[in-house]
Design a protein around this motif. Structure first.
Motif, PDB file in Angstrom:
ATOM      1  N   PRO A 187       0.828  -1.212   0.000  1.00 18.71           N
ATOM      2  CA  PRO A 187       0.000   0.000   0.000  1.00 18.71           C
ATOM      3  C   PRO A 187       0.862   1.262   0.000  1.00 18.71           C
ATOM      4  O   PRO A 187       1.895   1.322   0.663  1.00 18.71           O
ATOM      5  N   GLN A 188       0.407   2.249  -0.745  1.00 11.90           N
ATOM      6  CA  GLN A 188       1.099   3.529  -0.865  1.00 11.90           C
ATOM      7  C   GLN A 188       0.418   4.575   0.013  1.00 11.90           C
ATOM      8  O   GLN A 188      -0.746   4.433   0.394  1.00 11.90           O
ATOM      9  N   LEU A 189       1.144   5.617   0.336  1.00 13.74           N
ATOM     10  CA  LEU A 189       0.586   6.679   1.175  1.00 13.74           C
ATOM     11  C   LEU A 189      -0.553   7.387   0.456  1.00 13.74           C
ATOM     12  O   LEU A 189      -0.485   7.629  -0.752  1.00 13.74           O
ATOM     13  N   LEU A 190      -1.583   7.738   1.204  1.00 18.49           N
ATOM     14  CA  LEU A 190      -2.743   8.406   0.615  1.00 18.49           C
ATOM     15  C   LEU A 190      -2.462   9.876   0.340  1.00 18.49           C
ATOM     16  O   LEU A 190      -3.028  10.454  -0.599  1.00 18.49           O
ATOM     17  N   HIS A 191      -1.603  10.486   1.151  1.00 22.61           N
ATOM     18  CA  HIS A 191      -1.311  11.918   1.076  1.00 22.61           C
ATOM     19  C   HIS A 191      -2.613  12.718   1.231  1.00 22.61           C
ATOM     20  O   HIS A 191      -3.370  12.465   2.153  1.00 22.61           O
ATOM     21  N   GLU A 192      -2.908  13.646   0.333  1.00 26.61           N
ATOM     22  CA  GLU A 192      -4.081  14.513   0.514  1.00 26.61           C
ATOM     23  C   GLU A 192      -5.330  13.988  -0.208  1.00 26.61           C
ATOM     24  O   GLU A 192      -6.343  14.689  -0.280  1.00 26.61           O
ATOM     25  N   ARG A 193      -5.267  12.801  -0.743  1.00 28.02           N
ATOM     26  CA  ARG A 193      -6.408  12.282  -1.498  1.00 28.02           C
ATOM     27  C   ARG A 193      -7.570  11.896  -0.588  1.00 28.02           C
ATOM     28  O   ARG A 193      -7.370  11.550   0.573  1.00 28.02           O
ATOM     29  N   LEU A 194      -8.769  11.948  -1.166  1.00 28.62           N
ATOM     30  CA  LEU A 194      -9.975  11.512  -0.467  1.00 28.62           C
ATOM     31  C   LEU A 194     -10.439  10.180  -1.041  1.00 28.62           C
ATOM     32  O   LEU A 194     -10.291   9.921  -2.240  1.00 28.62           O
ATOM     33  N   VAL A 195     -10.973   9.338  -0.184  1.00 24.21           N
ATOM     34  CA  VAL A 195     -11.581   8.074  -0.603  1.00 24.21           C
ATOM     35  C   VAL A 195     -13.073   8.177  -0.320  1.00 24.21           C
ATOM     36  O   VAL A 195     -13.474   8.505   0.798  1.00 24.21           O
ATOM     37  N   PHE A 196     -13.882   7.916  -1.334  1.00 18.99           N
ATOM     38  CA  PHE A 196     -15.327   8.003  -1.200  1.00 18.99           C
ATOM     39  C   PHE A 196     -15.934   6.603  -1.200  1.00 18.99           C
ATOM     40  O   PHE A 196     -15.343   5.645  -1.694  1.00 18.99           O
ATOM     41  N   SER A 197     -17.126   6.506  -0.641  1.00 16.29           N
ATOM     42  CA  SER A 197     -17.866   5.249  -0.692  1.00 16.29           C
ATOM     43  C   SER A 197     -19.256   5.537  -1.244  1.00 16.29           C
ATOM     44  O   SER A 197     -19.826   6.606  -1.005  1.00 16.29           O
ATOM     45  N   SER A 198     -19.788   4.584  -1.965  1.00 15.38           N
ATOM     46  CA  SER A 198     -21.125   4.740  -2.538  1.00 15.38           C
ATOM     47  C   SER A 198     -22.208   4.335  -1.549  1.00 15.38           C
ATOM     48  O   SER A 198     -23.389   4.424  -1.865  1.00 15.38           O
ATOM     49  N   PHE A 199     -21.809   3.911  -0.361  1.00 14.18           N
ATOM     50  CA  PHE A 199     -22.744   3.415   0.644  1.00 14.18           C
ATOM     51  C   PHE A 199     -22.296   3.901   2.019  1.00 14.18           C
ATOM     52  O   PHE A 199     -21.109   4.176   2.225  1.00 14.18           O
ATOM     53  N   PRO A 200     -23.231   4.013   2.970  1.00 13.85           N
ATOM     54  CA  PRO A 200     -22.817   4.370   4.332  1.00 13.85           C
ATOM     55  C   PRO A 200     -21.949   3.269   4.908  1.00 13.85           C
ATOM     56  O   PRO A 200     -22.338   2.104   4.920  1.00 13.85           O
ATOM     57  N   VAL A 201     -20.781   3.626   5.331  1.00 15.26           N
ATOM     58  CA  VAL A 201     -19.846   2.623   5.849  1.00 15.26           C
ATOM     59  C   VAL A 201     -20.225   2.308   7.281  1.00 15.26           C
ATOM     60  O   VAL A 201     -20.105   3.149   8.175  1.00 15.26           O
ATOM     61  N   GLY A 202     -20.719   1.093   7.511  1.00  6.56           N
ATOM     62  CA  GLY A 202     -21.142   0.661   8.841  1.00  6.56           C
ATOM     63  C   GLY A 202     -20.293  -0.470   9.344  1.00  6.56           C
ATOM     64  O   GLY A 202     -19.197  -0.724   8.843  1.00  6.56           O
ATOM     65  N   PRO A 203     -20.811  -1.198  10.343  1.00  2.90           N
ATOM     66  CA  PRO A 203     -20.042  -2.290  10.937  1.00  2.90           C
ATOM     67  C   PRO A 203     -19.601  -3.345   9.938  1.00  2.90           C
ATOM     68  O   PRO A 203     -18.581  -3.984  10.112  1.00  2.90           O
ATOM     69  N   SER A 204     -20.367  -3.520   8.824  1.00  6.36           N
ATOM     70  CA  SER A 204     -20.020  -4.551   7.853  1.00  6.36           C
ATOM     71  C   SER A 204     -18.707  -4.260   7.150  1.00  6.36           C
ATOM     72  O   SER A 204     -18.116  -5.140   6.548  1.00  6.36           O
ATOM     73  N   ALA A 205     -18.246  -2.994   7.236  1.00  8.84           N
ATOM     74  CA  ALA A 205     -17.000  -2.645   6.567  1.00  8.84           C
ATOM     75  C   ALA A 205     -15.797  -2.748   7.496  1.00  8.84           C
ATOM     76  O   ALA A 205     -14.680  -2.523   7.084  1.00  8.84           O
ATOM     77  N   TYR A 206     -16.038  -3.067   8.767  1.00  5.72           N
ATOM     78  CA  TYR A 206     -14.948  -3.179   9.716  1.00  5.72           C
ATOM     79  C   TYR A 206     -14.315  -4.558   9.654  1.00  5.72           C
ATOM     80  O   TYR A 206     -14.861  -5.496   9.098  1.00  5.72           O
ATOM     81  N   SER A 207     -13.147  -4.675  10.279  1.00 13.07           N
ATOM     82  CA  SER A 207     -12.463  -5.958  10.324  1.00 13.07           C
ATOM     83  C   SER A 207     -13.189  -6.901  11.268  1.00 13.07           C
ATOM     84  O   SER A 207     -14.061  -6.496  12.041  1.00 13.07           O
ATOM     85  N   ALA A 208     -12.806  -8.183  11.231  1.00 12.94           N
ATOM     86  CA  ALA A 208     -13.468  -9.187  12.060  1.00 12.94           C
ATOM     87  C   ALA A 208     -13.330  -8.853  13.538  1.00 12.94           C
ATOM     88  O   ALA A 208     -14.285  -8.994  14.320  1.00 12.94           O
ATOM     89  N   GLY A 209     -12.130  -8.407  13.963  1.00 17.83           N
ATOM     90  CA  GLY A 209     -11.931  -8.050  15.365  1.00 17.83           C
ATOM     91  C   GLY A 209     -12.807  -6.893  15.798  1.00 17.83           C
ATOM     92  O   GLY A 209     -13.358  -6.893  16.909  1.00 17.83           O
ATOM     93  N   GLU A 210     -12.939  -5.893  14.921  1.00 20.41           N
ATOM     94  CA  GLU A 210     -13.783  -4.749  15.250  1.00 20.41           C
ATOM     95  C   GLU A 210     -15.252  -5.154  15.333  1.00 20.41           C
ATOM     96  O   GLU A 210     -15.989  -4.668  16.180  1.00 20.41           O
TER      97      GLU A 210
END
Length: 347
Positions: free
Chosen positions: A270-293
């Motif tokens: 993985p490369q550094l994000l720097h000033e870029r934004l990442v968008f999602s087409s859906f509300p990011v909820g618990p389903s997007a978290y890792s198994a531990g989370e």
């Protein structure tokens, strides 16, 4: 004579530079750490892949679902499957294109990135630090603005790539067998085979409306920062035996090489994000978290619910006990009053 010698030396140096520039690997003296020596774009500020941190993702409800066109019926022409020494790549016809993006993007090819046997990682993109065994990329170019991918790949809006995470499931995925069953025919770099066309849509997740979107680059040299990335949230599953076929039996060297080098771990960190934004087409909820989370969230929710239940239970119990005491007091007072009244009427 001197002038001719200088011209010859200059041309020879250009040839050497070109040959050096065209040669790269994932490890060793021409590995990922040295890509920028020959390909300066590999050290720029908008590189791919990235680790998608869902806590920092911005939901954009205006992002429409991705609509693949021609994927289900790509025509009668055979696909060409190639071992190019870096990955397994399959050519795609121009009858396949995407809607739901800012421009019309026509398909060019798809390829894979994967790890090695016994290792969990292999995908290029990560989600909250979590990697997956493999990742499929479907590459398209902006056909509204450019004549072909050669012209488009150097332009900021030139390319669009779909990223699909691949994980291991309980059953085989028939769609992927169209490719994986042919790997035995392209074991060495430079080998290729023609395969019948098939429904490419079945290689993608079912849900194409849930994805992450950001601006990035090619993940291999020359690392041009010309890619509009769409990384799907839903994973695709293949069986363990299918994954093993991808991880083993392929080589990054030609058949005549006396010391064949396995083709595996062909992913960039993985490369550094720097000033870029990442968008999602859906509300990011618990389903997007890792198994531990997710486990922490579930237990936290259960704890809160249990606390509320116990609090309510003891409040009700205390109120009921208070009512019983009050009723006993009323009965006692009533009995005492009747007793006193009876005593006053005795002779």
């Amino acid at each position: 004579m001197m002038l001719l010698t200088l011209i010859f030396l200059q041309g020879f140096s250009h040839v050497l530079a070109a040959n050096h520039g065209s040669h790269w690997t994932y490890a060793g003296p021409h590995g990922k750490e040295h890509w920028s020596d020959s390909y300066p774009d590999c050290s720029r500020q908008a590189q791919s892949p990235i680790d998608i941190q869902t806590k920092s993702v911005q939901h954009d409800p205006a992002l429409p679902p991705v609509e693949p066109q021609g994927y289900q019926s790509p025509g009668d022409g055979a696909f060409t499957l190639l071992n190019n020494g870096h990955t397994v790549q399959m050519s795609l016809p121009q009858t396949m294109f995407l809607r739901g993006l800012p421009q019309t993007y026509v398909a060019v090819q798809l390829h894979f990135h994967w790890g090695s046997r016994g290792h969990a990682g292999g995908s290029e993109h990560l989600v909250n630090g979590e990697s997956f065994p493999a990742e499929l990329h479907v590459v398209h170019y902006n056909a509204d603005s450019y004549a072909n991918i050669t012209e488009a790949k150097r332009q900021a809006d030139g390319l669009a790539v779909l990223g699909i995470f691949i994980e291991v499931g309980d059953v085989a995925n028939p769609a992927y067998d169209n490719i994986l069953n042919q790997l035995k025919n392209i074991q060495y770099a430079g080998q290729k085979v023609s395969i019948p066309p098939f429904n490419v849509r079945e290689l993608l997740p079912r849900q194409l409306g849930r994805y992450f979107r950001y601006n990035g680059s090619l993940t291999t040299p020359p690392c041009f920062e010309s890619v509009l990335w769409t990384v799907f949230h839903q994973r695709v599953q293949i069986s363990a035996s299918q994954l093993e076929r991808l991880q083993g039996g392929l080589y990054s060297t030609k058949a005549e090489n006396s010391s064949p080098v396995p083709l595996a771990d062909n992913y960039r960190a993985p490369q550094l994000l720097h000033e870029r934004l990442v968008f999602s087409s859906f509300p990011v909820g618990p389903s997007a978290y890792s198994a531990g989370e997710i486990v922490a969230i579930v237990f936290g929710t259960l704890f809160v619910c249990l606390s509320i239940f116990l609090t309510f239970y003891f409040v009700v119990k205390r109120a009921r006990a208070k009512r019983i005491r009050e009723q006993k007091d009323v009965v006692f007072k009533s009995s005492s009053s009747r007793a006193a009244s009876g005593d006053s009427h005795r002779p």
